[in-house]
Write a protein that holds these residues in place. Structure first.
Motif: not given
Ligand SMILES: Cc1cc2nc3c(=O)[nH]c(=O)nc-3n(C[C@H](O)[C@H](O)[C@H](O)COP(=O)(O)OP(=O)(O)OC[C@H]3O[C@@H](n4cnc5c(N)ncnc54)[C@H](O)[C@@H]3O)c2cc1C
Length: 384
Positions: A35-36, A285, A301-302, A12, A78
């Protein structure tokens, strides 16, 4: 100038940074991404590491090589969010904002199930996945248990994909017939939001491979010494080797700020992704979003990137004027089924009458499309 702070550089946060970069380049917005971690890690690479196809590093990209050049990247954690004063505190800085986007993903909380951290490998954590891979290479009998601890969890097909990959690994070593492979879940079926047809297709693939599948099983406690799981429904299961998808919840910083609800995540409005505090958005998420049917929006992720794109366009329209598109609520997951194949599953969440989904038969090309899904994102966010 409008100050936009994005917390979290995952699917995101990277999408927001990419789409707000032109605004920053024109001097219309001051955009900071926090990001941490020093690098982004692609979730699906965990499974390719498990399958022995990839190194961990091949699924990682350093934030230092971010493609959006006009967004400031802050490598920091954060630690506090003050929605009344409109500021975020990190370990090294105080960041005032006009708009704050929470894109912090979900934290894994194995401690919420007594004994789980001691008794089971964590399927969503890199070091644990590598240890599980090595342990599977040594198995030559007994019960191998994959357990989903609770809902919601990110990537609804992921535990099923792991089961197929474990099945593959055991077959390659010629020991599959000696191992009882069991998958337990609190869900009523695989990928419930995708509906019965997709669930039946996945159940068919589990049955075809002889993988036992138990629904309605939510682990209550794990006795690591006795290697026994007790479920909330009273059932017990003894295992030789166990791996789990642990409980998820929003990171502490948002829970401490009072932004999460009883679900453990940040409630946000479908379509605008506004959280309850003014000028705060929650995407991906970290968010608890309800579909029109009342079911929770799946975490993947999508969808995280599609929600982020909607927020980026809304912010751009607010700053520059003009229209913005509505959140489409659709996406394709490539369900890895082992045997070097994947089954593309297209999900439309906002159809009249409720979500619809279509799953194609597994194919080698399906897995190629999954690789392309990753390559395109690395290209978009990091230039390759
Ligand atoms: C095994 C596995 C397979 C997957 N396969 C797929 C797939 O095929 N297709 C798909 O669409 N999705 C897939 N996913 C799911 C996908 O990875 C997540 O849904 C997606 O990463 C969510 O995106 P996000 O940006 O919400 O969070 P994230 O990508 O998790 O990013 C959150 C970020 O916040 C940072 N963060 C957290 N707390 C703090 C803080 N206090 N201060 C600073 N930074 C912080 C973290 O370091 C991280 O970089 C998979 C996940 C897993 C575990």
């Amino acid at each position: 100038m409008t100050r936009i702070v994005i917390l979290g550089g995952g699917f995101a946060g990277l999408t927001l940074a990419t789409h707000l970069d032109p605004l920053a380049a024109q001097g219309k917005a001051d955009v900071t991404l926090v990001d941490r971690a020093p690098h982004f890690a692609m979730g699906l690479n965990l499974q390719w590491v498990f399958a022995g196809r990839r190194s961990p590093q091949e699924g990682q990209r350093m934030y230092a090589s971010l493609r959006p050049r006009h967004v400031r990247f802050l490598h920091d954690e954060a630690t506090a969010i003050d929605t009344a004063r409109r500021s975020v505190r990190t370990r090294s800085a105080l960041l005032p904002y006009d708009h704050l986007v929470l894109a912090l993903g979900a934290d894994l909380a194995p401690d919420l199930v007594p004994g789980l951290a001691e008794g089971a490998y964590n399927l969503f954590e890199l070091d644990s996945v590598m240890q599980f891979r090595d342990a599977v290479q040594r198995v030559d009998g007994g019960t191998l248990l994959i357990a989903i601890a609770s809902m919601p969890f990110k990537c609804p097909p992921a535990p099923y994909e792991y089961a197929f990959l474990v099945d593959d690994a055991l077959r390659q070593r010629g020991v599959r017939e000696k191992v009882r492979l069991v998958l337990t879940t609190p869900e009523p079926q695989p990928m419930p939001v995708a509906g019965k047809a997709v669930g039946d297709a996945v159940k068919g693939m589990l049955a075809e491979r002889g993988i036992e599948y138990l629904t309605g099983h939510k682990p209550k406690a794990v006795d690591a010494a006795a290697r026994r799981v007790t479920y909330e429904n009273g059932a017990q299961l003894e295992y030789g080797l166990m791996a789990a998808v642990p409980p998820h919840r929003a990171p502490k910083v948002v829970r401490d700020a009072g932004l999460a609800d009883a679900s453990g995540f940040v409630p946000a409005e479908l379509g605008t992704f506004r959280a309850q505090a003014p000028n705060v958005y929650a995407v991906g998420d970290v968010a608890a979003i309800k579909l029109p049917t009342g079911s929770p929006h799946p975490k993947a992720g999508v969808f995280a990137e599609s929600q982020a794109l909607t927020v980026a366009r809304r912010l751009a329209a607010e700053i520059l004027g003009g229209e913005h598109e509505k959140y489409p609520g659709q996406g394709t997951c490539y369900v890895e089924v082992g045997r070097n194949e994947a089954a593309p599953a297209e999900i439309r969440l906002l159809e009249e009458g409720g979500p619809t989904a279509r799953i194609e038969p597994p194919s080698v090309n399906g897995l190629e499309l999954k690789r392309r899904f990753e390559t395109e994102r690395f290209e978009r966010w990091f230039g390759g």
